[in-house]
Write an enzyme that holds these catalytic residues in place. Structure first.
Site, PDB file in Angstrom:
ATOM      1  N   THR A 199      13.885  56.170  44.544  1.00  0.00           N
ATOM      2  CA  THR A 199      14.760  57.339  44.536  1.00  0.00           C
ATOM      3  C   THR A 199      13.996  58.586  44.120  1.00  0.00           C
ATOM      4  OG1 THR A 199      16.950  58.152  43.897  1.00  0.00           O
ATOM      5  CG2 THR A 199      15.726  56.967  42.194  1.00  0.00           C
ATOM      6  N   LYS A 222      10.480  59.655  46.986  1.00  0.00           N
ATOM      7  CA  LYS A 222      10.726  59.094  48.320  1.00  0.00           C
ATOM      8  C   LYS A 222       9.591  59.379  49.311  1.00  0.00           C
ATOM      9  CE  LYS A 222      15.732  58.741  48.103  1.00  0.00           C
ATOM     10  NZ  LYS A 222      17.008  58.940  48.791  1.00  0.00           N
TER      11      LYS A 222
HETATM   12  P1  NAP Z   1      17.630  69.296  48.225  1.00  0.00           P
HETATM   13  O1  NAP Z   1      16.434  68.827  48.989  1.00  0.00           O
HETATM   14  O2  NAP Z   1      17.461  69.868  46.877  1.00  0.00           O
HETATM   15  O3  NAP Z   1      18.386  70.397  49.158  1.00  0.00           O
HETATM   16  C1  NAP Z   1      19.493  71.107  48.680  1.00  0.00           C
HETATM   17  C2  NAP Z   1      20.141  71.889  49.815  1.00  0.00           C
HETATM   18  O4  NAP Z   1      21.334  72.506  49.276  1.00  0.00           O
HETATM   19  C3  NAP Z   1      19.299  73.023  50.369  1.00  0.00           C
HETATM   20  O5  NAP Z   1      19.554  73.166  51.748  1.00  0.00           O
HETATM   21  C4  NAP Z   1      19.827  74.245  49.606  1.00  0.00           C
HETATM   22  O6  NAP Z   1      19.682  75.476  50.278  1.00  0.00           O
HETATM   23  C5  NAP Z   1      21.296  73.916  49.533  1.00  0.00           C
HETATM   24  N1  NAP Z   1      21.967  74.621  48.454  1.00  0.00           N
HETATM   25  C6  NAP Z   1      21.837  74.394  47.105  1.00  0.00           C
HETATM   26  N2  NAP Z   1      22.628  75.249  46.419  1.00  0.00           N
HETATM   27  C7  NAP Z   1      23.258  76.032  47.330  1.00  0.00           C
HETATM   28  C8  NAP Z   1      24.191  77.100  47.233  1.00  0.00           C
HETATM   29  N3  NAP Z   1      24.646  77.522  46.064  1.00  0.00           N
HETATM   30  N4  NAP Z   1      24.642  77.663  48.387  1.00  0.00           N
HETATM   31  C9  NAP Z   1      24.195  77.220  49.585  1.00  0.00           C
HETATM   32  N5  NAP Z   1      23.312  76.214  49.747  1.00  0.00           N
HETATM   33  C10 NAP Z   1      22.839  75.624  48.626  1.00  0.00           C
HETATM   34  O7  NAP Z   1      18.720  68.114  48.073  1.00  0.00           O
HETATM   35  P2  NAP Z   1      18.851  66.760  48.911  1.00  0.00           P
HETATM   36  O8  NAP Z   1      17.985  65.720  48.302  1.00  0.00           O
HETATM   37  O9  NAP Z   1      18.698  67.083  50.363  1.00  0.00           O
HETATM   38  O10 NAP Z   1      20.364  66.322  48.572  1.00  0.00           O
HETATM   39  C11 NAP Z   1      21.469  67.048  49.094  1.00  0.00           C
HETATM   40  C12 NAP Z   1      22.793  66.359  48.756  1.00  0.00           C
HETATM   41  O11 NAP Z   1      22.877  65.065  49.355  1.00  0.00           O
HETATM   42  C13 NAP Z   1      23.038  66.141  47.260  1.00  0.00           C
HETATM   43  O12 NAP Z   1      24.322  66.602  46.974  1.00  0.00           O
HETATM   44  C14 NAP Z   1      23.006  64.652  47.070  1.00  0.00           C
HETATM   45  O13 NAP Z   1      23.935  64.212  46.115  1.00  0.00           O
HETATM   46  C15 NAP Z   1      23.449  64.152  48.429  1.00  0.00           C
HETATM   47  N6  NAP Z   1      22.938  62.782  48.691  1.00  0.00           N
HETATM   48  C16 NAP Z   1      23.834  61.787  48.952  1.00  0.00           C
HETATM   49  C17 NAP Z   1      23.392  60.494  49.185  1.00  0.00           C
HETATM   50  C18 NAP Z   1      24.380  59.405  49.470  1.00  0.00           C
HETATM   51  O14 NAP Z   1      23.996  58.241  49.517  1.00  0.00           O
HETATM   52  N7  NAP Z   1      25.627  59.733  49.680  1.00  0.00           N
HETATM   53  C19 NAP Z   1      22.024  60.204  49.173  1.00  0.00           C
HETATM   54  C20 NAP Z   1      21.131  61.231  48.892  1.00  0.00           C
HETATM   55  C21 NAP Z   1      21.606  62.523  48.648  1.00  0.00           C
HETATM   56  P3  NAP Z   1      18.319  76.347  50.127  1.00  0.00           P
HETATM   57  O15 NAP Z   1      17.323  75.708  51.035  1.00  0.00           O
HETATM   58  O16 NAP Z   1      18.711  77.710  50.556  1.00  0.00           O
HETATM   59  O17 NAP Z   1      17.910  76.286  48.681  1.00  0.00           O
END
Ligand code: NAP
Length: 291
Positions: free
Chosen positions: A68, A72
């Site tokens: 995790t 990754k």
């Molecule tokens: P990440 O790489 O940190 O990317 C975060 C994304 O959210 C970026 O596109 C960022 O935009 C955007 N963002 C953050 N704050 C924002 C705001 N205030 N307004 C607009 N956009 C915003 O995160 P990640 O690893 O891809 O994870 C994303 C989500 O997926 C998390 O919520 C996580 O819990 C979920 N997830 C779920 C599972 C599951 O099994 N269900 C597995 C993994 C992850 P910018 O590029 O502009 O910063």
């Protein structure tokens, strides 16, 4: 609690932090239900010891590992083989013991796909809209291309990141119809029935009132909505989608199925529906979620 003996196989999770993980609830429930002599535990690993952790797990005859945040992609140099989908995504969450080392898989995306299939949401031939351009959004975009989406639009606050994701998907799938847009330009979306996947962290506990697009008009264009956030179980994004008359789902089943698929890879088996349902209940119980 099952008996642990001299033949018990070890699986586990590496990451940092790992204390919040639900994976032991999933895998230990499955092992007990399917009578596999296996235990699953979580291991917090410091970045400087990542290579040692993987080599050590191999030396200890571990059957497999989940990986995790934040490792990754960082584990890739220590693997001896890669599954083609994981290679395209550039990130793994599951390591499977093979003859000479661990093989890397990404079960997050097949997990989301299996959840979508179960919920009756198709990607093939659909206009797919992805909100966000982080690690998960990038993998979702690869998945949408893999499963034949008609068009893919990546909408992100930082449009440059969406452009990078689109370029990478286009390189992997030259025929994909994919475009990047700034989040603020959502009114310019040309389609009217998007399968929409919310892949930002907006709306995640404790920011439960947060929603990446608040404008109710936007939701008229959503045919089905998936929020990858799973805590809270009903996010504000999901409420907006439902209010506009379309079905909406959270990320819990994605979380479940990434684990089920990892378990199937480790044990070379197909987990029956009854055991899947039990693992889902145990996972929600461990999270304190009552849907
Ligand atoms: P990440 O790489 O940190 O990317 C975060 C994304 O959210 C970026 O596109 C960022 O935009 C955007 N963002 C953050 N704050 C924002 C705001 N205030 N307004 C607009 N956009 C915003 O995160 P990640 O690893 O891809 O994870 C994303 C989500 O997926 C998390 O919520 C996580 O819990 C979920 N997830 C779920 C599972 C599951 O099994 N269900 C597995 C993994 C992850 P910018 O590029 O502009 O910063």
């Amino acid at each position: 609690m099952r008996n642990i003996d001299g033949k018990t196989r070890l699986c586990g999770l590496i990451g940092n932090p790992v204390a919040h993980t639900m994976s032991p609830a999933i895998h230990n429930t499955l092992a007990e239900e399917l009578d596999h002599n296996l235990v699953y535990s979580a291991f917090p690993v410091q970045e400087s010891l990542l290579e040692d952790a993987i080599k050590g797990a191999w030396a200890l005859n571990a059957l497999g590992l989940n990986v995790t945040v934040p490792y990754k992609s960082a584990v890739l140099p220590y693997l001896t083989e890669m599954d083609p989908l994981a290679e395209k995504i550039g990130a793994v969450n599951t390591l499977v013991r093979k003859e000479t080392g661990f093989k890397g898989y990404n079960t997050d995306m097949p997990g989301l796909y299996r959840a979508m299939q179960e919920d009756g949401v198709e990607l093939s031939g659909e206009d797919v809209l992805i909100l966000g351009a982080g690690g998960v959004a990038r993998a979702v975009a690869m998945m949408a291309a893999t499963y034949g989406a008609a068009t893919i639009t990546v909408l992100n606050r930082t449009v440059e990141k969406a452009e990078v994701v689109c370029k990478e998907v286009q390189n992997a799938f030259p025929k994909a119809e994919i475009q990047a847009m700034a989040l603020e330009d959502y009114r310019k979306l040309p389609g009217y029935a998007y399968v929409t996947i919310q892949a930002t962290n907006v709306g995640m506990h404790p920011d439960v009132e947060g929603v990446v697009i608040a404008d109710t008009d936007f939701y008229q264009k959503v045919k089905a909505g998936y929020d990858l956030v799973f805590n809270p179980a009903v996010t504000r994004f999901m409420q907006c989608v439902r209010k506009a008359g379309a079905p909406a789902f959270n990320g819990l089943k994605m979380l479940l199925y990434q684990g089920i698929i990892a378990y199937e890879l480790w044990n070379d088996c197909q987990v029956p529906a009854g055991a899947v349902a039990l693992a889902y209940e145990k996972m929600k119980e461990a999270m304190g979620i009552h849907e």
